[in-house]
Motif scaffolding. Structure first.
Motif, short mmCIF file in Angstrom:
data_model
loop_
_atom_site.label_atom_id
_atom_site.label_comp_id
_atom_site.label_asym_id
_atom_site.label_seq_id
_atom_site.Cartn_x
_atom_site.Cartn_y
_atom_site.Cartn_z
N THR A 163 0.84 -1.21 0.00
CA THR A 163 0.00 0.00 0.00
C THR A 163 0.88 1.27 0.00
N ALA A 164 2.06 1.18 0.61
CA ALA A 164 2.94 2.37 0.61
C ALA A 164 3.38 2.67 -0.83
N GLN A 165 3.64 1.60 -1.61
CA GLN A 165 4.04 1.82 -3.01
C GLN A 165 2.86 2.37 -3.81
N MET A 166 1.64 1.94 -3.46
CA MET A 166 0.47 2.52 -4.15
C MET A 166 0.48 4.03 -3.95
N ALA A 167 0.72 4.43 -2.70
CA ALA A 167 0.71 5.87 -2.40
C ALA A 167 1.84 6.58 -3.15
N LYS A 168 2.97 5.92 -3.29
CA LYS A 168 4.12 6.60 -3.89
C LYS A 168 4.09 6.59 -5.43
N TYR A 169 3.73 5.45 -6.01
CA TYR A 169 3.92 5.33 -7.47
C TYR A 169 2.64 5.48 -8.29
N LYS A 170 1.48 5.30 -7.65
CA LYS A 170 0.24 5.39 -8.42
C LYS A 170 -0.15 6.86 -8.51
N ARG A 171 -0.54 7.28 -9.69
CA ARG A 171 -0.88 8.70 -9.86
C ARG A 171 -2.16 9.05 -9.09
N ALA A 172 -2.23 10.31 -8.62
CA ALA A 172 -3.37 10.77 -7.81
C ALA A 172 -4.72 10.58 -8.50
N PRO A 173 -4.86 10.90 -9.80
CA PRO A 173 -6.18 10.70 -10.42
C PRO A 173 -6.62 9.23 -10.37
N ALA A 174 -5.68 8.32 -10.55
CA ALA A 174 -6.03 6.89 -10.52
C ALA A 174 -6.46 6.50 -9.11
N LEU A 175 -5.71 6.96 -8.11
CA LEU A 175 -6.09 6.63 -6.73
C LEU A 175 -7.45 7.20 -6.37
N ASN A 176 -7.71 8.41 -6.85
CA ASN A 176 -9.03 9.02 -6.56
C ASN A 176 -10.15 8.20 -7.17
N MET A 177 -9.97 7.79 -8.42
CA MET A 177 -11.03 6.99 -9.06
C MET A 177 -11.22 5.67 -8.32
N ASP B 13 -18.68 -0.54 -1.81
CA ASP B 13 -18.56 -1.01 -0.43
C ASP B 13 -18.59 0.18 0.52
N PRO B 14 -19.75 0.85 0.60
CA PRO B 14 -19.80 2.12 1.34
C PRO B 14 -19.40 1.98 2.81
N MET B 15 -19.64 0.79 3.40
CA MET B 15 -19.29 0.64 4.82
C MET B 15 -17.84 0.18 5.02
N GLY B 16 -17.19 -0.14 3.91
CA GLY B 16 -15.79 -0.59 4.02
C GLY B 16 -15.63 -1.93 4.72
N ILE B 17 -16.55 -2.87 4.43
CA ILE B 17 -16.43 -4.18 5.12
C ILE B 17 -15.53 -5.16 4.38
N PHE B 18 -15.31 -4.94 3.06
CA PHE B 18 -14.53 -5.92 2.32
C PHE B 18 -13.02 -5.65 2.40
N ASN B 19 -12.33 -6.59 2.93
CA ASN B 19 -10.86 -6.55 3.02
C ASN B 19 -10.31 -5.19 3.46
N PRO B 20 -10.72 -4.74 4.66
CA PRO B 20 -10.26 -3.42 5.11
C PRO B 20 -8.72 -3.36 5.18
N GLY B 21 -8.18 -2.25 4.81
CA GLY B 21 -6.73 -2.04 4.91
C GLY B 21 -5.95 -2.61 3.73
N LYS B 22 -6.63 -3.24 2.79
CA LYS B 22 -5.91 -3.82 1.65
C LYS B 22 -5.98 -2.91 0.42
N MET B 23 -5.02 -2.98 -0.35
CA MET B 23 -4.90 -2.35 -1.66
C MET B 23 -4.83 -0.82 -1.66
N LEU B 24 -5.82 -0.17 -1.07
CA LEU B 24 -5.84 1.30 -1.15
C LEU B 24 -5.12 1.94 0.04
N PRO B 25 -4.19 2.84 -0.23
CA PRO B 25 -3.48 3.48 0.89
C PRO B 25 -4.37 4.50 1.59
#
Ligand code: 2HG
Ligand code: ZN
Length: 467
Positions: free
Chosen positions: A432-446, A455-467
């Protein structure tokens, strides 16, 4: 969490399929490399898609995070719970039916918990081939391979899991069972939603079944191991074969002298089956349809070897020899594991930039990191290499600050060449740290907007993939 949450969970799957004791949970709470040790509230083992839907509803009502898990062979901790004891692992391995094997449309509809090896065998039994092949295919599941968009050793010719998936079925955050098990190669009816679940690492829903493309197997295969002096040779050989014979290359796997030494040190190999030692080795496999004349192909390989400036090449002449050549390649991860806790990098660059990537990582490496060695192997034909660092001394660990510096070196080198920091293993909790560093901001926002829509409540795999 309501006091009867676990009771209700047990009522959904049967008491025997809710594991809460420490000993029962450990195999699911720990990743296969033994690098991550989570602590779940419990592990549920549903036997049907309806049970999965009920579990999701229960967890949503109690704000309990859900960690979907297949064969637990992932590389980035995507299927490992955190240590809060507030997440439930949903193991899909009991949902494993082959719903249909359609030989007129060349596809199979299978459930998420079926192993890749079982899917391959079922297809072979009908004279077809499920081509996705990875070293862990005996335990890795269809659902896991879809959720991580697994790649492996046949991507060159057949593509990764995304290319092989025609339709999926998934359980959504409100417990809806979304069945989209289409068999279509063409369907231009708006957003292709299944693509969000493929490689979605269980952050948008739980994949419970899929329709997978099958191929006709080649009538024979030509498998060889070559000792080569440079990485450029491997690329030249691939270019030669494709230029002369088209898209017949199934695998083009490179590994270094360091991999060979690790195999000898840790996996009981006395030597590799070529005549001498070389800086690099190439395991290639060609798919032949019809024209399988061995003598003609032996001559063609000699021409290829000339282009690669290689005079040490061995051709498998039997199925058992082919298997033992493949075992060499497939044992490399295990040889690393025996060596000690190292760090893994799964990067890709445009294939032509592979030599430059390797040079920029290795240049000055030994001076900077005397206690470590870099072990390079992987899928050179599609530009995906594993550039792993391992301790020189067996059983040692790489210190955290050294590991961070090495990772930065490898990731910056691939980013500078227009590459990716995760080619086939995904993000999980480890990148996830590399996601924050190398993935462009528009992609992360989308991505964040997609996550909150699904997943509005954030129940699926919390803490994974998205920084
Ligand atoms: C492989 O190519 C796998 O064998 C594992 O992707 C890579 O162990 C690794 O780093
Ligand atoms: Zn790989």
């Amino acid at each position: 969490m309501s006091p009867d949450f676990l009771e209700n969970l047990a009522a959904t799957v049967g008491q025997a399929n809710l594991l809460t004791s420490h000993d029962d949970r450990v195999p699911f709470d720990t990743d296969w490399r033994g690098v991550l040790n989570g602590r779940s509230l419990g592990v549920v083992r549903p036997s049907s898609v309806e049970e999965v839907a009920n579990i999701v509803r229960l967890c949503a009502a109690n704000s309990i995070g859900i960690v979907p898990q297949g064969g637990n062979t992932g590389m980035c901790g995507g299927a490992t719970p955190d240590s809060s004891a507030q997440q439930i692992v949903v193991s899909l391995t009991r949902i494993r039916a082959i719903r249909e094997l359609d030989t007129s449309s060349n596809c199979m509809t299978v459930e998420a918990g079926l192993s890749l090896a079982e899917a391959q065998m079922a297809a072979t039994g009908k004279g077809l081939m499920m081509p996705l092949s990875i070293a862990s295919e005996g335990s890795a599941t269809i659902g896991g391979a879809i959720s991580t968009n697994a790649g492996g050793v046949n991507v060159l010719r057949y593509g990764n899991m995304r290319d092989l998936t025609l339709g999926i079925e998934a359980v959504l955050a409100d417990g809806t069972i979304w069945s989209d098990l289409k068999k279509l190669h063409k369907d231009n009816t708006g957003y292709d939603l299944k693509q969000l679940f493929i490689g979605g690492e269980g952050t948008l829903g739980i994949v419970t079944a899929a329709c997978i493309k099958l191929h006709h197997p080649p009538s024979s295969r030509l498998t060889f191991l070559a000792g080569i002096e440079s990485v450029e040779s491997a690329l030249a050989g691939l270019d030669d074969i494709r230029g002369r014979f088209g898209n017949i290359v199934e695998s083009w796997e490179l590994f270094s002298d360091v991999s060979a030494k690790l195999l000898m040190q840790n996996c009981g190999y006395e030597k590799l089956p070529v005549q001498a030692s070389h800086p690099w080795y190439l395991l290639g496999e060609l798919a032949l349809h019809g024209d399988g004349d061995e003598d003609i192909w032996a001559e063609r390989l000699v021409e290829m070897a000339d282009r690669m400036r290689c005079d040490d090449i061995i051709l498998a002449t039997s199925q058992s020899q082919r298997e033992s050549l493949w075992a060499i390649r497939e044992n490399i991860s295990e040889a690393e594991r025996t060596q000690g806790k190292g760090i893994k990098h799964d990067v890709s660059v445009p294939a032509g930039s592979i030599p430059e990537l390797i040079t920029s990582v290795l240049d000055g490496f030994e001076m900077r990191f005397a206690d470590c060695r870099i072990n390079i192997f992987g899928h050179v034909g599609d530009g995906n290499l594993h550039i792993n660092a391992i301790p020189r001394e067996t059983g040692h660990h790489i210190k955290a600050d050294t590991a961070a510096a090495i990772s930065e070196l490898v990731y910056d080198a691939s980013a500078a060449l227009g590459g990716s920091f995760s080619a086939e293993h995904g993000i999980g909790s480890m990148k996830t740290a590399q996601m924050a560093k190398y993935k462009r901001a528009p992609a992360l926002n989308m991505m964040r907007q997609i996550k909150s829509a699904f997943d509005p409540m954030g129940i699926f795999n919390p803490g994974k993939m998205l920084p």
